[in-house]
Write an enzyme that holds these catalytic residues in place. Structure first.
Site, PDB file in Angstrom:
ATOM      1  N   GLY A  95       2.936 -42.584 -37.953  1.00 55.70           N
ATOM      2  CA  GLY A  95       2.887 -43.875 -37.263  1.00 55.70           C
ATOM      3  C   GLY A  95       3.158 -43.901 -35.581  1.00 55.70           C
ATOM      4  N   GLY A  97       5.861 -44.355 -34.202  1.00 54.45           N
ATOM      5  CA  GLY A  97       6.719 -45.393 -33.834  1.00 54.45           C
ATOM      6  C   GLY A  97       6.277 -46.658 -34.027  1.00 54.45           C
ATOM      7  N   SER A  98       5.677 -46.888 -35.210  1.00 54.67           N
ATOM      8  CA  SER A  98       5.028 -48.322 -35.080  1.00 54.67           C
ATOM      9  C   SER A  98       6.184 -49.374 -35.108  1.00 54.67           C
ATOM     10  CB  SER A  98       3.794 -48.353 -36.573  1.00 54.67           C
ATOM     11  OG  SER A  98       4.706 -47.896 -37.544  1.00 54.67           O
ATOM     12  N   SER A  99       7.128 -48.908 -35.636  1.00 49.65           N
ATOM     13  CA  SER A  99       8.415 -50.137 -35.945  1.00 49.65           C
ATOM     14  C   SER A  99       8.799 -50.402 -34.248  1.00 49.65           C
ATOM     15  CB  SER A  99       9.386 -49.548 -36.572  1.00 49.65           C
ATOM     16  OG  SER A  99       9.854 -48.422 -36.212  1.00 49.65           O
ATOM     17  N   ALA A 101       6.817 -50.335 -31.737  1.00 51.79           N
ATOM     18  CA  ALA A 101       5.799 -50.975 -30.947  1.00 51.79           C
ATOM     19  C   ALA A 101       5.532 -52.370 -31.525  1.00 51.79           C
ATOM     20  CB  ALA A 101       4.541 -50.312 -31.559  1.00 51.79           C
ATOM     21  N   ASP A 142      12.490 -45.537 -27.948  1.00 52.43           N
ATOM     22  CA  ASP A 142      11.247 -45.882 -28.474  1.00 52.43           C
ATOM     23  C   ASP A 142      10.808 -47.033 -28.137  1.00 52.43           C
ATOM     24  OD1 ASP A 142      13.051 -46.926 -30.043  1.00 52.43           O
ATOM     25  OD2 ASP A 142      12.604 -46.369 -31.912  1.00 52.43           O
TER      26      ASP A 142
END
Ligand code: MEV
Length: 479
Positions: A95, A97-99, A101, A142
């Protein structure tokens, strides 16, 4: 809540750590780039009470709930009567770093939806606190990357955020996914335990990584790819000593170097996930092949894209003129294509307007621009559309952006490479003291700057000038 906007859509990018993981948790700097996979959060006003959440593509809703709670707590208000939905370009296997984003996109969307219009610093603080409330650990690099975009030097909690100009024409990073999912939180906790036990050794490693990061910043800005490669390798040695590498990571790193990469290391917490390799354009496909042959997956992303922004108001279907390196026309492609494929060289122009005092007019790009929202740029800038000459486009853009049409003189012409697009740019100069009527869809503010004033401003990390404008001003000897 009074004063609500009906709908707001924010997209935020993922991130990739280039240097400094783990040490950043203990106050040392790191270097992180945003990546071209984006996640969009849309908030709509709704008749029903409560907050309805629809999140295809986001398996873990905890970060959305945490962002809403953190926002409510900080600003003592209740988010109600709305629907929140997400759409994601992130790959389901890895991902980037989808969390972070989704946290950033949710927080910024809430900020605009409620017209709180939080500053970047307020957003960083709220997002970092929100991520910590879910996972308990994390330096916040992040969320900073997702919010600011580009490539930044970052220190814990946003104590230092410096936008770096990545000046590496002819080189890029190849990203290889090991296929092994790593649990960042438990690795960070394990490193903390190790530090308790072997404080001196681990602190020495962090100190060395911190030094490497500062050297990498200089190498990046100087465009010294060879040095950067060596620094990637050094950083990897320290991460290996820290015990966070893995067999698979080591294999992908080693085959990349054998295939011609200048340097390679793991990226992120380690024990799996991704590695990165710095490669010249000539060696890129050999390195990609080597990674794939060794069981890795090459993740095709661009680095240094825009941070969180309102979903674009630019017409993505507009046809740009595609040319070769000698500016010979070879075809026409859409804005969206040209902005995501470096091989599609397209024509662009800039106009630098001088007043009678020798000052130049700069414009602050609106937050809805699809590239570099919120950055300062030269007086007028744009692309040459199908059927136009450079000068036609300059006149059209002046009219559209500032409400004036001025005689122009050609000053410069050069090829300019962004990490994800390539342009041939013609710089025109013009003279006017104004007045101007800036188009508020595209421009937030215009202002004349003297040479001294601009040089001073450039030392302020919150003042961001687009890379292309910087190059234009250097070429016409204003900088
Ligand atoms: C994880 O991607 C990077 C770490 O440095 C943790 C953090 O900075 O939050 C290991």
């Amino acid at each position: 809540m009074d004063n609500l906007q009906k709908t707001i859509s924010i997209s935020a990018p993922g991130k990739l750590l280039l240097f400094g993981e783990h040490a950043v948790v203990y106050g040392y700097p790191c270097i992180v780039s945003s990546v071209s996979d984006r996640l969009t959060v849309t908030i709509y006003e709704s008749e029903k009470s409560g907050v309805e959440i629809q999140t295809p593509g986001v398996s873990d809703q905890r970060f959305i709930h945490a962002a809403i709670q953190e926002f409510e707590k900080r600003f003592s208000l209740k988010i109600d009567h709305c629907m929140l939905s997400t759409s994601s370009e992130f790959s389901s296997s890895f991902g980037f770093g989808s969390s972070s984003a989704v946290t950033v996109a949710t927080m910024k969307a809430l900020s605009l939806f409620t017209r709180k219009n939080l500053s970047q610093k307020e957003l960083i603080d709220a997002c970092h606190a929100s991520v910590l409330s879910v996972q308990g650990v994390g330096s916040g690099f992040d969320v900073a990357s997702s919010l600011y975009g580009g490539t930044i030097l970052y220190e814990f909690g946003g104590k230092r955020i410096e936008l770096l100009l990545m000046n590496l024409p002819g080189y890029s990073f190849v990203v290889g996914y090991t296929g092994e999912k790593a649990d960042t939180v438990s690795i960070v906790k394990e490193v903390a335990e190790k530090r308790e036990k072997y404080t001196e050794k681990v602190d020495r490693i962090f100190q060395a990584i911190g030094d490497i990061v500062l050297q990498a910043k200089t190498a990046l800005e100087d465009g010294d790819a060879t040095r950067l490669g060596i620094l990637l390798n050094y950083n990897q040695e320290y991460l290996r000593d820290l015990g966070v590498s893995s067999e698979k990571l080591e294999i992908l790193i080693s085959v990349s170097k054998k295939a011609g990469a200048l340097g390679a290391k793991l990226s992120g917490a380690g024990r799996g996930d991704c590695m990165i390799a710095l490669v010249s354009n000539e060696k890129k496909s050999a390195v990609e092949d080597a990674i794939e042959k060794s069981g890795g997956t090459v993740m095709r992303v661009f680095l240094g894209v825009d941070g969180a922004k309102i979903a674009s108001t630019d017409n993505q279907e507009e046809l740009f003129i595609v040319v070769d390196k000698n500016d010979e026309v070879i075809g026409y492609r859409s804005r969206a294509d040209c902005h995501s494929d470096k091989t599609l060289i397209h024509r662009s122009l800039d106009v630098v307007i001088f007043n009678d005092n020798g000052e130049i007019l700069l414009q602050k790009r609106s937050m809805t621009k699809d590239t570099r929202p919120g950055y300062w740029g030269v007086s007028v800038g744009g692309h040459v559309s199908k059927g136009e000459t450079y000068e036609d486009a300059a006149k059209r853009e002046m009219k559209e952006e500032l409400g004036v049409v001025l005689p122009v003189t050609t000053a410069e012409k050069f090829l300019f490479e962004y990490p994800h697009e390539t342009e041939i740019d013609v710089v025109f100069t013009a003279n006017s003291n104004g007045p101007f009527t800036p188009n508020t869809d595209e421009i937030d503010e215009v202002k004349f700057f003297s040479k001294n004033e601009l040089s001073r401003k450039l030392l302020d990390p919150t003042f961001k000038l687009t890379e292309l404008s910087y190059e234009c001003l250097k070429r016409i000897k204003f900088l």
